[in-house]
Design an enzyme around this catalytic site. Structure first.
Site, short mmCIF file in Angstrom:
data_model
loop_
_atom_site.label_atom_id
_atom_site.label_comp_id
_atom_site.label_asym_id
_atom_site.label_seq_id
_atom_site.Cartn_x
_atom_site.Cartn_y
_atom_site.Cartn_z
N THR A 35 0.82 -1.21 0.00
CA THR A 35 0.00 0.00 0.00
C THR A 35 0.86 1.27 0.00
O THR A 35 2.00 1.25 0.50
CB THR A 35 -0.90 0.00 1.26
N ASP A 36 0.28 2.36 -0.48
CA ASP A 36 0.98 3.65 -0.40
C ASP A 36 1.04 4.17 1.04
O ASP A 36 1.78 5.10 1.34
CB ASP A 36 0.33 4.69 -1.33
N GLU A 37 0.24 3.55 1.94
CA GLU A 37 0.18 4.05 3.32
C GLU A 37 1.50 3.84 4.07
O GLU A 37 1.72 4.44 5.11
CB GLU A 37 -1.00 3.41 4.06
N TYR A 64 -2.00 -0.69 10.92
CA TYR A 64 -2.11 -1.37 9.62
C TYR A 64 -0.90 -1.06 8.74
O TYR A 64 -0.22 -1.97 8.26
CB TYR A 64 -3.39 -0.94 8.90
N LYS A 96 2.18 -3.44 7.23
CA LYS A 96 2.49 -3.59 5.81
C LYS A 96 3.94 -3.16 5.53
O LYS A 96 4.65 -3.79 4.75
CB LYS A 96 1.53 -2.76 4.94
#
Ligand code: NAD
Ligand code: TYD
Length: 342
Positions: free
Chosen positions: A127-129, A155, A159
């Site tokens: 993810t870009d998060e 989260y 990741k």
């Protein structure tokens, strides 16, 4: 013929990926390893049950023996299985570390045992998060593949941990891996805890939509089929050890998103309920997807609004039994608990 082991194929992106691959690569086979957690739903792939190119295996990526038994027949692994929702990670981070970090490590270790010569590809979907967030007042800033990791939710921290392990296994053992970091997906079969299906299905049910804080937070919306196409491009042509950012070139504030959904559905702004903000709410995500365009010739073609949003809303209107089933039972309890906190 290529045989792909897809993890998490009964979830939102995974089920769309199975369908996308079998449609666009008719010679491919896909084996889906999925633990069927709350977000895994066999209904998402019910239409493929009789397709000889598709096989479902019920099990966890944390089950080393099972993973090892599946790998010899595979040419590649596409790893999507995860705990995927920020709000749940704020309630309880443990399953996120267990699946996202330890599960990814188990897959990597199984790959090393079965394939010491690193013949098989491993695509890690992230993810870009992991990059943290961007300020709202500098619209030119975007995440690229060299942006330092600065995850802010449990989260995204889990990741980021999994991405780091994948990178380390490439560096240490020469594993044939690629990592993809994409922005917020939308489209059919998304679990209605995520904002778009939650808001659309609430409105169909005549309920208000809970907008966090002032609604100024920005996300880049990527249609799931654009994402699937990009992952397939990385699987087929990505360079070993490389990371590719995938974006929809489609940034909106949550307020703009909510207004757009209300407009498509012919509802008034009185259906918005401003609720307490998410803890540590990331302000803005934005992707610079130059690398995947330059190196692999991919760019989004299905994400532009209003058409992509309209077709997504229509899918939820047309598939009411699917989401009513998902929203019943345990999920309803979870939602009411979350809602009561606001
Ligand atoms: P999802 O929650 O809809 O699906 C996750 C799937 O993984 C479910 O089918 C679940 O049963 C399965 N799963 C969970 N734990 C497992 C385990 N231990 N073993 C086997 N299967 C297990 O998630 P999604 O939105 O489809 O996301 C897929 C991937 O894409 C995730 O890795 C997520 O981090 C990443 N991602 C998602 C988005 C998004 O907008 N949805 C954006 C960026 C990245
Ligand atoms: P979400 O779909 O949970 O994805 P992510 O947190 O991974 O970006 O949320 C998208 C945006 O919508 C995020 O800024 C939080 C906001 N949001 C709401 O305003 N209300 C809600 O009920 C939910 C679930 C999200």
């Amino acid at each position: 013929m290529q045989h792909i082991l897809l993890t998490g194929g009964s979830g939102f992106i995974g089920s769309n990926f199975v369908r996308f691959v079998l449609r666009h690569r008719p010679d491919c086979k896909v084996t889906n390893l999925d633990a069927l957690t709350y977000s895994g739903n066999p209904q998402n792939l019910a239409d493929l049950e009789e397709d000889p190119r598709y096989k479902f295996v019920h099990g966890s990526i944390n089950d080393m023996e099972l993973v090892q038994s599946l790998l010899p027949d595979m040419d590649a692994v596409v790893h999507m299985a995860a705990e995927s929702h920020v709000d749940r990670s704020i309630l309880d981070a443990r399953p996120f570390v267990e699946t996202n970090v330890l599960g990814t490590m188990t897959l990597l270790d199984a790959m090393r045992r079965v394939d010491p010569g690193n013949q098989k590809r491993f695509i890690h979907v992230s993810t870009d998060e992991v990059y943290g967030d961007l300020p709202l007042d500098q619209p030119n800033l975007k995440f690229n593949e060299t942006t330092p990791y600065a995850p802010s939710s449990p989260y995204s921290a889990s990741k980021a941990g999994s991405d780091m392990l994948v990178r380390a296994y490439h560096h240490t053992f020469g594993m044939n891996i690629c990592i993809t970091n994409c922005s917020n997906n939308f489209g059919p079969y998304q679990f209605p805890e995520k904002v778009i299906p939650l808001f659309v299905t609430n409105l169909i049910e005549g309920q208000k939509v809970p907008l966090y804080g002032d609604g100024s937070n920005v996300r880049d919306w990527l249609h799931v089929d654009d994402h699937c196409e990009a992952v397939l491009a990385v699987l087929e042509n990505g360079a070993a050890g490389e990371t590719y950012n995938i974006g929809g070139n489609n940034e909106r504030s949550n307020l703009q998103l909510t207004h757009a959904i209300l407009e498509v559905m012919g509802k008034g702004k009185d259906m918005i309920e401003h609720v307490k903000d998410r803890l540590g709410h990331d302000r803005r995500y934005a992707i610079d997807a130059t690398k995947i365009k330059t190196d692999l010739g991919w760019e989004p073609t299905r994400s532009a609004w209003p058409a992509a949003l309209e077709s997504t809303v229509k899918w939820y209107i047309d598939n009411e039994p699917w989401w009513r089933n998902v929203k019943s039972g345990a999920y309803r309890e979870y939602y009411n608990k979350q809602y009561a906190r606001r």
